[in-house]
Design a protein around this motif. Structure first.
Motif, PDB file in Angstrom:
ATOM      1  N   VAL A   1      -2.691   3.175  12.902  1.00  0.00           N
ATOM      2  CA  VAL A   1      -3.525   2.414  11.971  1.00  0.00           C
ATOM      3  C   VAL A   1      -4.429   1.464  12.748  1.00  0.00           C
ATOM      4  O   VAL A   1      -5.643   1.384  12.515  1.00  0.00           O
ATOM      5  CB  VAL A   1      -2.657   1.632  10.965  1.00  0.00           C
TER       6      VAL A   1
ATOM      7  N   ILE B   1      -5.030   3.429   3.806  1.00  0.00           N
ATOM      8  CA  ILE B   1      -4.852   2.068   4.326  1.00  0.00           C
ATOM      9  C   ILE B   1      -6.196   1.485   4.750  1.00  0.00           C
ATOM     10  O   ILE B   1      -6.546   0.360   4.375  1.00  0.00           O
ATOM     11  CB  ILE B   1      -3.867   2.073   5.513  1.00  0.00           C
TER      12      ILE B   1
ATOM     13  N   ALA C   1       0.231  -6.690   9.497  1.00  0.00           N
ATOM     14  CA  ALA C   1      -0.587  -6.130   8.421  1.00  0.00           C
ATOM     15  C   ALA C   1      -1.650  -7.137   7.974  1.00  0.00           C
ATOM     16  O   ALA C   1      -2.785  -6.756   7.642  1.00  0.00           O
ATOM     17  CB  ALA C   1       0.295  -5.723   7.249  1.00  0.00           C
TER      18      ALA C   1
ATOM     19  N   SER D   1      -5.566  -6.334   8.160  1.00  0.00           N
ATOM     20  CA  SER D   1      -6.368  -6.467   6.949  1.00  0.00           C
ATOM     21  C   SER D   1      -7.597  -7.325   7.210  1.00  0.00           C
ATOM     22  O   SER D   1      -8.709  -7.025   6.752  1.00  0.00           O
ATOM     23  CB  SER D   1      -5.525  -7.066   5.826  1.00  0.00           C
TER      24      SER D   1
ATOM     25  N   ASN E   1      -0.256   6.802   5.594  1.00  0.00           N
ATOM     26  CA  ASN E   1      -1.493   7.247   4.955  1.00  0.00           C
ATOM     27  C   ASN E   1      -2.673   6.418   5.469  1.00  0.00           C
ATOM     28  O   ASN E   1      -3.177   5.516   4.786  1.00  0.00           O
ATOM     29  CB  ASN E   1      -1.369   7.135   3.443  1.00  0.00           C
TER      30      ASN E   1
ATOM     31  N   TYR F   1       2.511   3.417   3.150  1.00  0.00           N
ATOM     32  CA  TYR F   1       2.240   2.618   4.343  1.00  0.00           C
ATOM     33  C   TYR F   1       3.399   2.795   5.326  1.00  0.00           C
ATOM     34  O   TYR F   1       4.554   2.733   4.923  1.00  0.00           O
ATOM     35  CB  TYR F   1       2.111   1.146   3.950  1.00  0.00           C
ATOM     36  N   PRO F   2       3.174   3.061   6.619  1.00  0.00           N
ATOM     37  CA  PRO F   2       1.870   3.069   7.293  1.00  0.00           C
ATOM     38  C   PRO F   2       1.334   4.473   7.591  1.00  0.00           C
ATOM     39  O   PRO F   2       0.434   4.613   8.412  1.00  0.00           O
ATOM     40  CB  PRO F   2       2.212   2.354   8.597  1.00  0.00           C
TER      41      PRO F   2
ATOM     42  N   GLY G   1      -7.040   0.242   0.059  1.00  0.00           N
ATOM     43  CA  GLY G   1      -5.913  -0.175   0.890  1.00  0.00           C
ATOM     44  C   GLY G   1      -6.064  -1.628   1.277  1.00  0.00           C
ATOM     45  O   GLY G   1      -5.872  -2.531   0.460  1.00  0.00           O
ATOM     46  N   TYR G   2      -6.426  -1.873   2.554  1.00  0.00           N
ATOM     47  CA  TYR G   2      -6.667  -3.250   2.990  1.00  0.00           C
ATOM     48  C   TYR G   2      -7.768  -3.911   2.169  1.00  0.00           C
ATOM     49  O   TYR G   2      -7.778  -5.129   1.992  1.00  0.00           O
ATOM     50  CB  TYR G   2      -7.056  -3.279   4.469  1.00  0.00           C
TER      51      TYR G   2
ATOM     52  N   ILE H   1       2.823   1.566  13.412  1.00  0.00           N
ATOM     53  CA  ILE H   1       1.554   1.037  12.931  1.00  0.00           C
ATOM     54  C   ILE H   1       0.411   1.260  13.921  1.00  0.00           C
ATOM     55  O   ILE H   1      -0.761   1.080  13.581  1.00  0.00           O
ATOM     56  CB  ILE H   1       1.691  -0.486  12.617  1.00  0.00           C
TER      57      ILE H   1
ATOM     58  N   ILE I   1       0.853  -1.185   0.000  1.00  0.00           N
ATOM     59  CA  ILE I   1       0.000   0.000   0.000  1.00  0.00           C
ATOM     60  C   ILE I   1       0.891   1.237   0.000  1.00  0.00           C
ATOM     61  O   ILE I   1       1.806   1.352   0.820  1.00  0.00           O
ATOM     62  CB  ILE I   1      -0.934   0.012   1.230  1.00  0.00           C
TER      63      ILE I   1
END
Length: 517
Positions: free
Chosen positions: A287, A179, A211, A215, A175, A172-173, A184-185, A284, A169
C-alpha cells in the motif's frame, strides 16, 4: 512496648523470610547505552527529515515518553528517550494523537499505567503541552459511530480540541485499488496541520498510526503538497536475530494484537540482508509502495525496514543482560495474560501464544525467583503469600494474617530491610490498626478487615510524624522502583494500582482470593 498482646501476636503477618542477594541474585546491570542511543537516533531522524520536501509524517511507535517496556527489556534505556529527542525539534513539530474507536468502546486499559486508552489521550495531551510541545489534533480511527467514541469526541471538542474521523476500509490492507482511492483513504477526514514535522503517536499499539500517515499522504498529494513518511518504532529490533529474547518479548507484549515478528522479505530481496520486522508493516508495505509511486513516481523505500530510523540494536552493550531482562518480561506478560483471562479482559489464545514464546525462549515461570519464593512459602503455610526481589538480589517474603494482606505486609517488611530497621520493630502501632479495620468494616461496609497496601502506607506516613524508624522506612519507597514482586493470589485493583505507582514489576498467580487450596 506492646499493650495489646492479642494484636501483637496477630502482627505476625509482618514476619518475613529474607534471603540475601549473594544467594538469590545480583545487582542490576546495564545492558544498553542510552547516551549513545540518543546521539545516533537524533542524527538519523534529522537525516530523514532532510530527505523530504514540504512535510514529514513521523510515526512514533511504542510509548513516547514513558516507554517502560523498553526500559525493562533494555536495562539502561530511559523511558523518556524519545521525548528528549523530540524536544530538540519542538519549534518545527506538531503532535497528532491517534486512538482506535473500538478500543474506546471496549474500554481498553494501558497495562503499565492502569488507565483506559481514552484517559491516556488526555494525559498525553497534558504532558506534551506541559513540556511546550504543540498538540494539533486527535484522530479516531476505525470510527463507526461507537457510543463511547462519540461521547469522547464531544468531550474533546468542548475543550477546543480538533477531532478527525477515519474509517475502516473493506479488505484492508489487501485491496490496494480501493484503499488508494476516494472510497478508501479519500473518505477519511483530512487532518489540518501547520508544521513541517507531524509526529503521529498513540496510547498503544493497534491504534492506526501508520494508516493515519498514509491517509494524509494520499490527501496531501491531491492538494499538491509533497509529503514524506518515516517510522520510529523501537520494536521489533531489526538488526538482531528474529528469535532473540528482546524480539520475543515484543511479541508477548502484543499478544492481544496477534503481532508476529517476521524476516522482512522485501529487504532480503532488495539487499540480500536478513532483517526483522513485523507482520502489519510487511502487509501494508505494498500500500505504501503504491501511494509513493502515485506521489513521486517511485518509492524511496525498498522495504519496511528502510522506513524505520530505529538505532536501538546498535546500542546494546551487554547482550546477556538484555536477554535475561527480556526473559523476565515474557514471564511477566504470561502472568498478566493469565490474570486478564480470569477477569474477562483477554482471550485464552493470548495465553497460548505467550506459552509458545516461552518455549521458544526455553524458559518457565520457575525462572522468576520471586515466583519460586512466594510459591514455596505458600505451600508450607497454606495462606496467601508474597515475595519481593530487591535491587541487590535479596528476596523477602510475607504472608496474610488477620490484620494485613500479604502484599501490605510485604511492603513493610521490605521497607524495614531497606531502612535498616530491626525486623521486630513495629512501624505502625498495633493499636492503630484496629480502628482502621473498624472504620473499613463497621462504617464503610467493607467485608475484608485486612489493610490494603495504600492503607498501610497512609498509616506508616502518620507514624512517621513522630517515629524516626517509620520515617526512615517511608523514605525507602523510591528504592522499590523496578523491584520484582509476585503474589500467590490475584490482588485487588487497589493493591495493583499501588504497586504500579511505586514502579514495582508485579505478577500474581491466576488464583482468586479464597480459591487457593
Amino acid at each position: 512496648m506492646c499493650y495489646n498482646k492479642t494484636v501483637c501476636k496477630k502482627i505476625g503477618a509482618f514476619y518475613s523470610e529474607t534471603r540475601r542477594g549473594s544467594e538469590w541474585g545480583k545487582k542490576v546491570k546495564i545492558g544498553f547505552d542510552n547516551e549513545k542511543y540518543l546521539k545516533m537516533q537524533s542524527e538519523h531522524i534529522e537525516e530523514r527529515i532532510g530527505k523530504f520536501g514540504d512535510k514529514l509524517y513521523l510515526e512514533f511507535g511504542g510509548k513516547l515518553f514513558d516507554d517502560y517496556h523498553a526500559s525493562r527489556v533494555l536495562p539502561g534505556f530511559e523511558p523518556d528517550s524519545k521525548l528528549r529527542m523530540l524536544m530538540k525539534l519542538s519549534d518545527r513539530a506538531e503532535i497528532v494523537i491517534v486512538i482506535n474507536a473500538a478500543d474506546i468502546e471496549k474500554n481498553k486499559i494501558r497495562g503499565d499505567l492502569g488507565i483506559s486508552y481514552d484517559e491516556d489521550v488526555q494525559r498525553l495531551m497534558d504532558e506534551f503541552r506541559g513540556r511546550g510541545l504543540y498538540v494539533g489534533s486527535v484522530v479516531l480511527t476505525h470510527y463507526a459511530g461507537q457510543i463511547r467514541a462519540v461521547s469522547f469526541k464531544e468531550r474533546l471538542e468542548k475543550k477546543n480540541v480538533r477531532v478527525y474521523l477515519h474509517y475502516a476500509i473493506e479488505d484492508y490492507p489487501s485491496n490496494i485499488p480501493l484503499i488508494v482511492s476516494d472510497d478508501g483513504y479519500g473518505k477519511n477526514e483530512y487532518i489540518e496541520t501547520t508544521r513541517p514535522l507531524v509526529v503521529v503517536t498513540a496510547p498503544g499499539p493497534g491504534s492506526g498510526k501508520m494508516a493515519t500517515c498514509l491517509s494524509q499522504l494520499y490527501h496531501d498529494n491531491k492538494r499538491g503538497i509533497k509529503a514524506g513518511y518515516a517510522k520510529y518504532e523501537t520494536f521489533p529490533i531489526w538488526n538482531i536475530p528474529l528469535k532473540h529474547p528482546i524480539n520475543l518479548a515484543y511479541e508477548a507484549a502484543t499478544a492481544d494484537l496477534n503481532d508476529i515478528n517476521m524476516i522482512d522479505p522485501f529487504h532480503l530481496e532488495a539487499y540480500g540482508e536478513t532483517t526483522v520486522n513485523y507482520n502489519r508493516d510487511i502487509e501494508i508495505f505494498p500500500v505504501l509502495n503504491a501511494i509513493f509511486e502515485g506521489i513521486y513516481g517511485e518509492n524511496p523505500y525498498k522495504s519496511p525496514t528502510d522506513m524505520g530510523v530505529n538505532m536501538a540494536g546498535n546500542c546494546i552493550v551487554d547482550d546477556e543482560v538484555c536477554r535475561e531482562a527480556s526473559h523476565m518480561e515474557i514471564i511477566r506478560r504470561y502472568y498478566t495474560a493469565m490474570n486478564d483471562v480470569i477477569r474477562g479482559k483477554a482471550r485464552e489464545t493470548d495465553v497460548y501464544k505467550i506459552e509458545l514464546l516461552m518455549k521458544q525462549a526455553k524458559i518457565t515461570t520457575q525462572d522468576r525467583k520471586v515466583t519460586v519464593a512466594a510459591g514455596e512459602r505458600e505451600q508450607r503455610l497454606s495462606v496467601p503469600t508474597a515475595a519481593i526481589e530487591l535491587s541487590d538480589g535479596t528476596i523477602i517474603t510475607s504472608k496474610t494474617s488477620d490484620l494485613l494482606g500479604a502484599s501490605a505486609a510485604l511492603l513493610l517488611n521490605a521497607l524495614k530491610y531497606l531502612g535498616g530497621v530491626d525486623h521486630d520493630t513495629h512501624l505502625i502501632s498495633p493499636e492503630a490498626i484496629g480502628p482502621i479495620q473498624e472504620l473499613k468494616t463497621k462504617y464503610l461496609g467493607g467485608k475484608n478487615p485486612r489493610l490494603h497496601t495504600d492503607e498501610v502506607l497512609i498509616a506508616l506516613s502518620v507514624s512517621a510524624l513522630n517515629d524516626p524508624n517509620a520515617r526512615r522506612a517511608l523514605e525507602q519507597l523510591p528504592r522499590l522502583k523496578r523491584c520484582q514482586v509476585h503474589t500467590s493470589v490475584m490482588l485487588s485493583e487497589v493493591d495493583i494500582k499501588t504497586f504500579k505507582k511505586l514502579g514495582v514489576d508485579l505478577t500474581s498467580e491466576p488464583i482468586l482470593k479464597g480459591k487457593s487450596k
